[in-house]
Write a protein that holds these residues in place. Sequence first.
Motif, mmCIF file in Angstrom:
data_model
loop_
_atom_site.group_PDB
_atom_site.id
_atom_site.type_symbol
_atom_site.label_atom_id
_atom_site.label_comp_id
_atom_site.label_asym_id
_atom_site.label_seq_id
_atom_site.Cartn_x
_atom_site.Cartn_y
_atom_site.Cartn_z
ATOM 1 N N ILE A 104 72.069 115.342 -41.734
ATOM 2 C CA ILE A 104 72.423 116.592 -41.044
ATOM 3 C C ILE A 104 72.732 117.691 -42.059
ATOM 4 O O ILE A 104 72.272 118.836 -41.931
ATOM 5 N N GLN A 105 73.520 117.363 -43.089
ATOM 6 C CA GLN A 105 73.862 118.352 -44.117
ATOM 7 C C GLN A 105 72.611 118.866 -44.823
ATOM 8 O O GLN A 105 72.466 120.074 -45.065
ATOM 9 N N LEU A 106 71.727 117.946 -45.153
ATOM 10 C CA LEU A 106 70.505 118.333 -45.847
ATOM 11 C C LEU A 106 69.622 119.189 -44.948
ATOM 12 O O LEU A 106 69.015 120.154 -45.396
ATOM 13 N N ARG A 107 69.548 118.834 -43.690
ATOM 14 C CA ARG A 107 68.774 119.621 -42.718
ATOM 15 C C ARG A 107 69.271 121.066 -42.676
ATOM 16 O O ARG A 107 68.490 122.012 -42.696
ATOM 17 N N ARG A 108 70.602 121.232 -42.644
ATOM 18 C CA ARG A 108 71.180 122.578 -42.628
ATOM 19 C C ARG A 108 70.854 123.322 -43.923
ATOM 20 O O ARG A 108 70.554 124.520 -43.912
ATOM 21 N N LEU A 109 70.915 122.608 -45.039
ATOM 22 C CA LEU A 109 70.637 123.220 -46.335
ATOM 23 C C LEU A 109 69.179 123.668 -46.431
ATOM 24 O O LEU A 109 68.878 124.758 -46.934
ATOM 25 N N ILE A 110 68.268 122.825 -45.946
ATOM 26 C CA ILE A 110 66.844 123.164 -45.983
ATOM 27 C C ILE A 110 66.557 124.376 -45.100
ATOM 28 O O ILE A 110 65.834 125.297 -45.491
ATOM 29 N N ILE A 111 67.131 124.393 -43.903
ATOM 30 C CA ILE A 111 66.928 125.526 -42.995
ATOM 31 C C ILE A 111 67.494 126.804 -43.602
ATOM 32 O O ILE A 111 66.873 127.868 -43.521
ATOM 33 N N ALA A 112 68.657 126.703 -44.248
ATOM 34 C CA ALA A 112 69.281 127.879 -44.858
ATOM 35 C C ALA A 112 68.418 128.472 -45.968
ATOM 36 O O ALA A 112 68.503 129.670 -46.258
ATOM 37 N N ASN A 113 67.568 127.637 -46.586
ATOM 38 C CA ASN A 113 66.733 128.090 -47.697
ATOM 39 C C ASN A 113 65.243 128.107 -47.349
ATOM 40 O O ASN A 113 64.399 128.179 -48.241
ATOM 41 N N ALA A 114 64.938 128.063 -46.054
ATOM 42 C CA ALA A 114 63.538 127.984 -45.624
ATOM 43 C C ALA A 114 62.743 129.224 -46.022
ATOM 44 O O ALA A 114 61.544 129.136 -46.338
ATOM 45 N N ASP A 115 63.382 130.387 -46.024
ATOM 46 C CA ASP A 115 62.676 131.613 -46.422
ATOM 47 C C ASP A 115 62.348 131.613 -47.912
ATOM 48 O O ASP A 115 61.325 132.166 -48.330
ATOM 49 N N VAL A 116 63.214 130.994 -48.700
ATOM 50 C CA VAL A 116 63.016 130.965 -50.151
ATOM 51 C C VAL A 116 62.034 129.863 -50.540
ATOM 52 O O VAL A 116 61.192 130.049 -51.421
ATOM 53 N N PHE A 117 62.146 128.705 -49.868
ATOM 54 C CA PHE A 117 61.291 127.551 -50.182
ATOM 55 C C PHE A 117 60.563 127.054 -48.932
ATOM 56 O O PHE A 117 60.813 125.938 -48.461
ATOM 57 N N PRO A 118 59.674 127.863 -48.374
ATOM 58 C CA PRO A 118 59.003 127.452 -47.129
ATOM 59 C C PRO A 118 58.162 126.194 -47.290
ATOM 60 O O PRO A 118 58.095 125.372 -46.360
ATOM 61 N N ASP A 119 57.518 126.017 -48.431
ATOM 62 C CA ASP A 119 56.680 124.833 -48.632
ATOM 63 C C ASP A 119 57.523 123.566 -48.680
ATOM 64 O O ASP A 119 57.099 122.508 -48.198
ATOM 65 N N LEU A 120 58.707 123.679 -49.264
ATOM 66 C CA LEU A 120 59.595 122.529 -49.349
ATOM 67 C C LEU A 120 60.083 122.138 -47.955
ATOM 68 O O LEU A 120 60.113 120.954 -47.605
ATOM 69 N N GLY A 121 60.452 123.137 -47.162
ATOM 70 C CA GLY A 121 60.879 122.856 -45.793
ATOM 71 C C GLY A 121 59.770 122.209 -44.986
ATOM 72 O O GLY A 121 60.003 121.256 -44.234
ATOM 73 N N ALA A 122 58.551 122.704 -45.157
ATOM 74 C CA ALA A 122 57.412 122.132 -44.443
ATOM 75 C C ALA A 122 57.157 120.694 -44.878
ATOM 76 O O ALA A 122 56.876 119.819 -44.045
ATOM 77 N N ALA A 123 57.293 120.435 -46.175
ATOM 78 C CA ALA A 123 57.062 119.078 -46.679
ATOM 79 C C ALA A 123 58.108 118.119 -46.142
ATOM 80 O O ALA A 123 57.794 116.978 -45.765
ATOM 81 N N TRP A 124 59.371 118.549 -46.097
ATOM 82 C CA TRP A 124 60.434 117.691 -45.575
ATOM 83 C C TRP A 124 60.204 117.386 -44.104
ATOM 84 O O TRP A 124 60.365 116.252 -43.662
ATOM 85 N N TYR A 125 59.774 118.395 -43.351
ATOM 86 C CA TYR A 125 59.510 118.190 -41.923
ATOM 87 C C TYR A 125 58.339 117.218 -41.723
ATOM 88 O O TYR A 125 58.417 116.270 -40.943
ATOM 89 N N GLU A 126 57.258 117.450 -42.463
ATOM 90 C CA GLU A 126 56.054 116.629 -42.290
ATOM 91 C C GLU A 126 56.282 115.187 -42.709
ATOM 92 O O GLU A 126 55.836 114.251 -42.037
#
Length: 202
Positions: A104-126
């Motif tokens: 949950i903490q990591l999910r919040r952290l990734i969402i908070a930085n999704a604009d800065v690291f969109p590819d990373l957020g997409a990779a984590w989701y996929e």
Amino acid sequence: MDSRSARKHQAIMDAATTVFLDKGYSGTSMDDIAKLAVVSKQTVYKHFSDKEKLFADIVLATTDRLDTEIDLLAGIPVDADNLEENLTRLARQFLTTLTHPQVIQLRRLIIANADVFPDLGAAWYERGFERGLTTLAATFQRLADQGLLHIDDALLAANHFSGLLLWIPVNKAMFTGRTQHTKADLDRHAATGTRVFLAAYR
């Protein structure tokens, strides 16, 4: 990587995970990570070229740890008499994995930085949540092929199932910043979510 180097690498990863989750990406420095890992900053840079690379490695490492849990979702027995019991057990496992405090903490952290690291957020989701949905869909399709479920779109059914389970505990955790659910809460969500799912798909 020799054993001593591997231990330092893991110590840095563990320390970085703790600091990133505590201070966020922008609030974390390589000095903070080196201090907690009890290594020099030079050693941190020897293993990771920069903070962005270290952050990415930590995020993607969590998907590797989820792999084993997700694979277990495919093991539900094809048993008409115990379908609700078996699906409830699967639901509880799915909930436990995806509502773990660090996830949950990591999910919040990734969402908070999704604009800065969109590819990373997409990779984590996929590699994480989407892979879990695909595994669930394959499991539901197998049950449908045996006549235990009536499904036209297995992936949509997997989304419905996960939504019934995760909507309440995950939203509460995401908006409040802490996991408030108890074991009894997860048991209730698993049981009621499964009953609603079966009412629609059995």
